[in-house]
Design a protein around this motif. Structure first.
Motif, short mmCIF file in Angstrom:
data_model
loop_
_atom_site.label_atom_id
_atom_site.label_comp_id
_atom_site.label_asym_id
_atom_site.label_seq_id
_atom_site.Cartn_x
_atom_site.Cartn_y
_atom_site.Cartn_z
N PRO A 1 0.15 17.00 15.02
CA PRO A 1 -0.42 16.80 16.13
C PRO A 1 -1.13 15.33 16.41
CG PRO A 1 -1.75 18.09 14.36
CD PRO A 1 -0.43 17.86 13.79
N VAL A 2 -1.03 15.01 17.65
CA VAL A 2 -1.60 13.85 18.24
C VAL A 2 -2.81 13.99 19.10
CG1 VAL A 2 -1.12 11.73 19.48
CG2 VAL A 2 0.79 12.94 18.11
N GLY B 1 2.47 8.61 16.03
CA GLY B 1 1.51 9.47 16.98
C GLY B 1 0.42 8.40 17.39
N ALA B 2 0.02 7.76 16.58
CA ALA B 2 -1.06 6.77 17.01
C ALA B 2 -0.55 5.65 17.79
CB ALA B 2 -1.45 6.17 15.69
N VAL B 3 0.86 5.43 17.85
CA VAL B 3 1.36 4.19 18.71
C VAL B 3 1.89 4.82 20.01
CG1 VAL B 3 3.26 2.60 18.96
CG2 VAL B 3 2.12 2.96 16.59
N VAL B 4 2.59 5.92 20.10
CA VAL B 4 3.28 6.46 21.09
C VAL B 4 2.10 6.62 22.25
CG1 VAL B 4 5.38 6.91 19.85
CG2 VAL B 4 3.72 8.63 20.48
N GLN B 5 1.08 7.15 21.81
CA GLN B 5 0.07 7.69 22.94
C GLN B 5 -0.44 6.66 23.70
OE1 GLN B 5 -3.53 9.39 21.07
NE2 GLN B 5 -3.67 7.74 19.47
N SER B 6 -0.27 5.25 23.48
CA SER B 6 -0.95 4.34 24.34
C SER B 6 0.26 3.52 24.95
CB SER B 6 -1.96 3.57 23.47
OG SER B 6 -1.35 3.19 22.36
#
Length: 573
Positions: free
Chosen positions: A159-160, A75-80
């Motif tokens: 959750p992200v 989640g920390a990777v795909v959001q950006s």
């Protein structure tokens, strides 16, 4: 009933009763302490069950936690990153994992932005997504058919967020069969069953499959209620009606719990009823041990020695133990003193008995000698009287000497009977009278005289035997003197009868002689009596305490005497 009372009076039974009374308070204390100990053991056992339940689901918990950790990192990777790069990154992640079959990133609006399989779709209308949105944190759900994979899976939603704003959710799918295989390995031979339940009450995985979980879960508590009992143990009936112990442990904090189901007998006593009841048997074992020790101790230390002493006393009382000794086998000192006292008593009594027997023999010898010498002296006096009678110058003097001689011979015969009998204190009246009858009649020369006797044996002491013999001698003399032939031509007869009644101790002497033509020559001098015989008979009757009767008939003369047999009275005249 008497035999039962006798058994209760026995020393071992009384000792057991007293020990039982003494041990009763200790037994109550032991039962109370044992009950407390058993309760503590159950609490410890239940805590152990909780630990074993959580440990049994450790591999599945690690798998779900691994999925949650991976979802957080992705989640920390795909959001950006761009969508194409997102898809490529997720595909590479799935290719590197053996435990996951799908991973996807869904926006908060419900749009599947990117996934490991490169598909996009709208998930906003699905219940699983709405439950993930309703939850504030990570959730774990199970579905029979995944929206993308179409397989039974366990889905982990994470959750992200960015700067406190919810951007979307990372979802990782775990094959349901893999999760079931991991939890199925936790089943043991002791009857353990596991089930993983999320906070919504959905059974994620279970031993043997979610469909069979209802058989070993509580029948009265639903899965949703079980999720709220986290950290507790309780006992309830399963869906099959079997009493079981349930432990609800933490699987994923705030997301899922693991429920361990154990058979009640295994959970409480480790599968061994004997071990469960062993603490409760301690008071009983203590009581039985005390009773056995008391019984065999008393039997060994007291009863067997008392029995041996009692047997020796009985033998001594029956005359079978003549100065003997008893030897007890290692008795207590108190009974050893009793043994010594008994042996001394037996020795002293044996010596006293031997001395008494010796004194008795000496007295017997002396008494026989006295009777023998008295008899000899009386016979000597009788012989002197016989010599004097032969030299008497007048018939009257000769009759008087012969009468005295007859009486002296009667006394001599009595003393002869006394020293020849084994008793020496009593004489057989029948034997004495038979000898006297023979002595009186043998001096007569009357061939036509018949003497009959019917004598009952009766033991008489000398104070009655002497007057009875004197009475018989005088009565027989008169009978011989006045006996005659009856007119019917039969021979003259004298009948002597001695009858006795054992019940009343009465004795009767009866002398009967026939009357008729006299047998003795008609000697006027001889027919004159001096009346001394009748006087003596009256005195002897009084001495016997008897009553005499006379029947003076023309054809017979009957003299009878009844008296009571008495015991010896020292000093009586």
């Amino acid at each position: 009933m008497d035999r039962l009372r006798a058994q209760f009076r026995r020393l071992p039974v009384r000792l057991i009763a007293l020990l039982s009374l003494a041990l009763f308070p200790l037994g109550l204390i032991a039962l109370y302490q044992t009950d407390k100990l058993l309760e503590e053991a159950r609490m410890i056992n239940r805590a152990s069950l909780m630990e074993r339940t959580v440990a049994a689901a450790a591999e599945e918990r690690e798998l779900i936690q691994h999925a949650l950790g991976a979802a957080r990192a992705l989640g920390a990777v795909v959001q950006s990153i761009p969508q194409a790069a997102c898809t490529e990154a997720l595909r590479d992640f799935i290719d590197s994992q053996d435990d996951f079959i799908f991973v996807g990133y869904t926006l908060a609006s419900g749009e599947l932005r990117c996934s490991s399989r490169g598909v996009t779709m709208d998930l906003s209308g699905q219940d699983r997504f709405r439950r993930a949105i309703a939850a504030e944190g990570p959730t774990v759900q199970v579905t029979a058919s995944g929206a993308v994979t179409g397989q039974p899976v366990v889905i982990v939603f994470y959750p992200v967020d960015r700067a406190g704003v919810r951007l979307g959710y990372m979802a990782i799918s775990i094959p349901l069969h893999l999760a079931n295989d991991l939890i199925g390995e936790a089943e043991r031979a002791d009857g353990l069953h596991l089930a993983v339940i999320n906070t919504d009450g959905a059974i994620l995985t279970a031993t043997g499959g979610a469909g069979e979980a209802v058989d070993f879960l509580p029948a009265s508590i639903g899965p949703a209620a079980l999720a709220n009992l986290e950290g507790r143990t309780f006992e309830a009936d399963s869906g099959t009606g079997e009493p079981r112990i349930f432990a609800v442990g933490t699987m994923i904090s705030g997301s899922a719990v693991v429920v361990g189901s154990w058979p009640a007998e295994v959970a409480l006593d480790g599968g061994s009823r004997l071990r469960a009841w062993a603490p409760l048997t301690f008071p009983v074992v203590m009581w039985l041990t005390g009773m056995l020790v008391a019984y065999f101790g008393v039997q060994r230390l007291v009863i067997r020695h008392i029995t041996q002493l009692r047997s020796a006393m009985r033998q001594y009382a029956l005359g079978a133990l003549h100065g003997g000794r008893i030897e007890m086998d290692d008795p207590p000192e108190e009974l050893r003193e009793t043994e010594r006292a008994f042996n001394r008593m037996v020795l002293l009594l044996a010596q006293a008995e031997a001395q008494q027997e010796q004194d008795l023999r000496d007295k017997e010898v002396l008494l026989r000698e006295v009777h023998h010498r008295v008899k000899n002296n009386l016979q000597l006096v009788g012989s002197i009287m016989n010599m004097m009678a032969r030299n008497a110058r007048t018939p009257e003097a000769r009759r008087m000497l012969e009468s005295l001689q007859r009486r002296v011979r009667g006394l001599a015969m009595l003393h002869r009977t006394l020293y020849t009998t084994p008793e020496m204190t009593t004489v057989d009246g029948a034997e004495m009278l038979r000898a006297l009858i023979g002595d009186v009649t043998q001096g007569t020369r009357m061939r036509d005289l018949t003497v009959e006797s019917d004598l009952c044996p009766v033991d008489l002491f000398p104070d009655q035997a002497v007057p009875l013999s004197m009475i018989l001698a005088e009565a027989m003399t008169n009978a011989v003197k006045y006996c005659g032939r009856p007119g019917d031509g039969s021979s003259a007869r004298i009948a002597v009868t001695l009858a006795c009644d054992p019940a009343s101790a009465m004795v009767e002497l009866r002398i009967e002689n026939t009357r008729g033509r006299p047998l003795m020559p008609n000697d006027d001098d001889a027919s004159i009596g001096d009346g001394l015989g009748q006087t003596l008979m009256t005195a002897f009757e009084r001495q016997l305490g008897g009553v005499s009767t006379v029947e003076d008939l023309p054809d017979r003369y009957v003299y009878s005497l009844r008296f009571e047999r008495r015991d010896f009275e020292p000093g009586a005249d």
